[in-house]
Every structure is written in structure tokens, then in C-alpha cells.
Scaffold this motif. Structure first.
Motif, short mmCIF file in Angstrom:
data_model
loop_
_atom_site.label_atom_id
_atom_site.label_comp_id
_atom_site.label_asym_id
_atom_site.label_seq_id
_atom_site.Cartn_x
_atom_site.Cartn_y
_atom_site.Cartn_z
N ILE A 14 -9.44 -4.85 -12.08
CA ILE A 14 -10.39 -4.09 -11.65
C ILE A 14 -10.23 -3.87 -10.26
O ILE A 14 -10.29 -4.79 -9.36
CB ILE A 14 -11.96 -4.87 -11.91
CG1 ILE A 14 -12.11 -5.04 -13.36
CG2 ILE A 14 -13.13 -3.78 -11.46
CD1 ILE A 14 -13.40 -5.84 -13.84
N ASN A 15 -10.13 -2.72 -9.52
CA ASN A 15 -10.04 -2.43 -8.11
C ASN A 15 -10.57 -0.96 -7.65
O ASN A 15 -10.22 -0.13 -8.56
CB ASN A 15 -8.57 -2.52 -7.70
CG ASN A 15 -8.44 -2.97 -6.33
OD1 ASN A 15 -8.65 -2.09 -5.33
ND2 ASN A 15 -7.85 -4.13 -6.14
N ARG A 16 -11.11 -0.75 -6.81
CA ARG A 16 -11.39 0.44 -6.18
C ARG A 16 -10.41 1.33 -5.54
O ARG A 16 -10.49 2.81 -5.93
CB ARG A 16 -12.40 0.38 -5.06
CG ARG A 16 -13.92 -0.18 -5.56
CD ARG A 16 -14.69 -0.40 -4.47
NE ARG A 16 -14.34 -1.31 -3.50
CZ ARG A 16 -14.97 -1.70 -2.18
NH1 ARG A 16 -16.22 -1.12 -1.98
NH2 ARG A 16 -14.45 -2.61 -1.57
N ASP A 17 -9.22 0.70 -5.44
CA ASP A 17 -8.02 1.49 -4.91
C ASP A 17 -7.22 1.70 -6.13
O ASP A 17 -6.40 0.76 -6.66
CB ASP A 17 -7.45 0.68 -3.92
CG ASP A 17 -6.11 1.39 -3.19
OD1 ASP A 17 -5.84 2.62 -3.73
OD2 ASP A 17 -5.44 1.05 -2.34
N GLU A 18 -7.16 3.06 -6.56
CA GLU A 18 -6.24 3.57 -7.73
C GLU A 18 -4.63 3.16 -7.34
O GLU A 18 -3.90 3.11 -8.38
CB GLU A 18 -6.30 4.84 -8.10
CG GLU A 18 -5.98 5.80 -7.00
CD GLU A 18 -6.09 7.24 -7.28
OE1 GLU A 18 -5.70 7.97 -6.90
OE2 GLU A 18 -6.81 7.37 -8.59
N ARG A 19 -4.25 3.09 -6.14
CA ARG A 19 -2.92 2.73 -5.79
C ARG A 19 -2.72 1.31 -5.50
O ARG A 19 -1.56 0.86 -5.31
CB ARG A 19 -2.58 3.44 -4.54
CG ARG A 19 -2.57 4.98 -4.70
CD ARG A 19 -2.53 5.71 -3.52
NE ARG A 19 -3.48 5.46 -2.43
CZ ARG A 19 -3.56 5.71 -1.15
NH1 ARG A 19 -2.64 6.53 -0.75
NH2 ARG A 19 -4.74 5.39 -0.53
N LYS A 26 0.79 -1.21 0.10
CA LYS A 26 -0.17 -0.12 -0.10
C LYS A 26 0.71 1.12 0.03
O LYS A 26 0.42 2.33 -0.55
CB LYS A 26 -0.95 -0.06 1.24
CG LYS A 26 -1.80 -1.23 1.08
CD LYS A 26 -3.10 -0.92 2.45
CE LYS A 26 -4.04 -2.20 1.99
NZ LYS A 26 -4.95 -2.12 0.93
N LEU A 27 2.04 1.16 0.49
CA LEU A 27 2.99 2.21 0.43
C LEU A 27 4.23 1.85 -0.46
O LEU A 27 4.81 0.90 -0.36
CB LEU A 27 3.49 2.58 1.87
CG LEU A 27 2.24 3.20 2.60
CD1 LEU A 27 2.77 3.49 4.17
CD2 LEU A 27 1.73 4.43 2.10
N LEU A 28 4.83 2.93 -0.94
CA LEU A 28 6.14 2.94 -1.76
C LEU A 28 7.11 3.91 -1.03
O LEU A 28 6.86 4.73 -0.78
CB LEU A 28 5.96 3.19 -3.22
CG LEU A 28 4.98 2.40 -3.97
CD1 LEU A 28 5.09 3.10 -5.49
CD2 LEU A 28 5.60 0.93 -4.23
N VAL A 29 8.35 3.19 -0.79
CA VAL A 29 9.35 4.02 -0.05
C VAL A 29 10.76 4.20 -0.99
O VAL A 29 10.93 2.98 -1.85
CB VAL A 29 9.78 3.61 0.94
CG1 VAL A 29 8.62 3.76 2.21
CG2 VAL A 29 10.06 2.06 1.08
N ASP A 30 11.31 5.01 -1.08
CA ASP A 30 12.76 5.07 -2.01
C ASP A 30 13.89 4.82 -0.85
O ASP A 30 13.73 5.58 0.06
CB ASP A 30 12.82 6.46 -2.58
CG ASP A 30 12.04 6.54 -3.78
OD1 ASP A 30 11.68 5.54 -4.30
OD2 ASP A 30 11.81 7.72 -4.17
N VAL A 31 14.40 3.93 -1.14
CA VAL A 31 15.87 3.42 -0.16
C VAL A 31 16.97 3.80 -1.05
O VAL A 31 17.32 3.29 -2.04
CB VAL A 31 15.69 2.02 0.09
CG1 VAL A 31 16.70 1.75 1.01
CG2 VAL A 31 14.25 1.72 0.82
#
Length: 327
Positions: free
Chosen positions: A289-294, A138-143
Motif C-alpha cells: 500500500i503506497n500513495r506513489d504508484e511508481r 524513484k527514477l529508472l535509467v537505461d544503461v
């Protein structure tokens, strides 16, 4: 200074996995002119395996009667003894069942950082930056990996469509013998155990309608079944649906289920966890198909619909029926 990017080669039933090629693509993308991409093979592989390793500059085959056994502990220790840490900048391992064992062990034995759930890589000046998923995608991080040695676990499907070219027509082929003292024999591989398939074999289906948590209740599977019937396909699902008992284990797609390559994979209400993507990323056409665009599933989908699946499916079914009647 020339440094090595190492890629341990994953082999399943004598075949080099597609995820190994993704690791080589990633290595080729971030390798500088002076860097060397080296693939390490545990035991002999079939002749056509050389073509799968063409993106490497050098292929090192580790030879011994036991090294081809998929024993993560022994293989990770063997890599530690064969790789020079000072000359190795990165080790790319795919996030498969095998890679999730080998990668962390290698990082622990060496005492170096482990970068997990990586879906993107970029050189920024002297440092390598990795884009990674956390919190179930659900989250993206740059490392920032920096200039130190690191082991990177790459998510399936992240580099599959990247275009790269080999540095040479053929990689340099080398063989290294492995002594019995170099192989940790405390853990032994016994045999492969395949699950019995008494249900539909989803690996042979050309059209799959896949459902995830978004289906909400078992009663709602009827909606997916009706759409599958119109499409001439089969219903399958992600692990949460199977764990609930809504579908049999033979219908599960993913790392702990079946690996499928249908012509059409319609993912409905599936977030796109790495374990699921590993099982369906090579489908010819993926529609999500998903309600969450992310939702991470959109990173591997060819087409995405951000909407409630219960609004889309009836409309899609109606359109398909109407088109069939016109024909």
C-alpha cells in the motif's frame, strides 16, 4: 565469439543464498548460445549446494583453507587472478552486504565499469542494456553496457520469478587450488555476531504488517498494531522507522535487519529500497500500500494498492472483523 558470464557464489553459514540463484537466472537470460555461465565457489559447500547451482554450465570451486572466509578484499583479488578478463563479458553479483563489497572491488581492480542497482537486463543487437534504479529508487535509467567487460550488481527480487531452464542436466564441476600467495591475508574473518533477540522473533511470524516512512508519526503505529491483531500477525518496519526509535531493532526487516519469509507480508507506506526488499522478497504473498504508484515496492509485490494507507487500513480492518463475525 564465446565469452564467459561469471557469477561469484555467496554463501552464508554454509548455505548458498537465494540471491546467487537470481544472479544465475539473470546470467541464463542474457547468455547467448555460444556463451558460458560459470559459478565460482569460495571453498567447499555441502552436497545439496550443487542443486542451487544447476543453472550454471560450469562450477569452479576454489580450494584453500581460508577462501571460504567472507573477506571481500581477498575474495575480489582472488577472482581477478582466476578470471581471464579478455574472455569474461560480465560478472553478476547480488546487491547484498557481501556483494556490495565484492562487486565494486572487483570492478576497481580490473578497471572496468560497475553497473549498480540493476533490476532488468536486455540484449539489443550487439549490446547489453541494463535498467537501473537511481535517486533511492524513484527514477529508472537505461544503461548501455556495450561489448566491454563489466561488473553488474543485481537488485534482490528482480529476477526471482523469471523462468529459465538449465542448459544441461548437471553443470561441469571443477576444482582449482589456491596458493597462499594468491590469498590476501591482511584482513581476517573472526566470527559471526548475531544480535540478541529479546523481542518477538519476526523471522518465525507467518503474518507481518510492515510500516515505513508513510506511517508519518509514532502515534500512528497503533493503527498498524490493531490491524496486526485482527490478522493474527506482528508489526515490523523498515530501517527509517527503527532509526527513529519507533520500533526496536529486532523488528527491522532488510539487509541490516532480519530476513523474513512469512505467508503474508503487508507493506504499508514502504517505498521499497533495495536494502529492505532484500529482507522480505521471498514472502509467499506480498501486498503493498503506497500513495506513489511508481514506488519500487510494487515491483516485488503480488498485489498493490495505490492509496493512502490511513484510508485503506480502517476499511481493511472493518472488513476482516465483519468476516470473522460472520464465520
Amino acid at each position: 565469439m564465446s565469452r564467459r558470464i561469471a557469477v561469484p557464489v555467496e554463501v552464508y553459514r554454509g548455505q548458498i543464498t537465494d540471491l546467487t540463484r537470481e544472479c544465475l537466472i539473470a546470467a541464463r537470460l542474457v547468455a547467448r548460445d555460444e556463451d558460458e555461465v560459470v559459478a565460482y565457489v569460495f571453498g567447499e559447500i555441502r552436497d545439496h549446494g550443487n542443486s542451487a547451482l544447476q543453472l550454471a554450465d560450469r562450477v569452479v570451486t576454489l580450494e584453500n583453507g581460508q577462501v571460504s572466509q567472507p573477506v571481500a578484499l581477498a575474495q575480489a583479488k582472488l577472482l581477478c587472478s582466476k578470471l581471464d578478463r579478455k574472455d569474461t563479458e560480465l560478472v553478476f553479483v547480488g546487491s547484498s552486504s557481501w556483494g556490495l563489497d565484492v562487486g565494486p572491488l572487483l570492478a576497481a581492480f580490473w578497471g572496468v565499469p560497475l553497473v549498480a542497482n540493476c533490476q532488468g537486463l536486455e540484449r539489443r543487437q550487439a549490446s547489453l542494456w541494463a535498467t537501473c534504479r537511481i535517486c533511492a529508487g524513484k527514477l529508472l535509467v537505461d544503461v548501455e553496457v556495450g561489448a566491454q567487460t563489466a561488473v553488474v550488481l543485481l537488485l534482490p527480487g528482480s529476477f526471482l520469478r523469471k523462468e529459465v531452464t538449465p542448459r544441461a542436466a548437471q553443470p561441469v564441476m571443477e576444482k582449482e587450488s589456491v596458493s597462499s600467495q594468491e590469498w590476501d591475508a591482511r584482513v581476517r574473518f573472526q566470527r559471526w555476531i548475531e544480535p540478541q533477540r529479546e523481542d518477538v522473533d519476526i523471522t518465525q511470524a507467518e503474518i507481518l504488517v510492515a510500516v515505513g516512512r508513510g506511517i508519518e508519526r509514532q502515534e500512528n503505529l497503533e493503527v498498524a498494531e490493531e490491524l496486526a491483531e485482527v490478522l493474527g500477525g506482528v508489526v515490523c518496519g523498515s530501517r527509517p522507522v527503527v532509526d527513529q526509535g519507533w520500533l526496536p531493532p529486532t523488528r527491522q526487516v532488510g539487509k541490516s535487519g532480519m530476513i523474513v519469509k512469512p505467508k503474508l507480508y503487508l507493506a504499508m507506506g514502504i517505498s521499497g529500497a533495495p536494502e529492505h526488499v532484500e529482507g522480505m522478497k521471498d514472502a509467499e504473498l506480498i501486498v503493498a500500500i503506497n500513495r506513489d504508484e511508481r514506488a519500487p515496492i510494487f515491483h516485488v509485490a503480488h498485489y498493490g494498492i495505490v492509496a493512502d494507507l490511513f484510508d485503506v487500513i480502517p476499511a481493511l480492518k472493518e472488513a476482516l472483523v465483519a468476516r470473522r463475525q460472520e464465520a
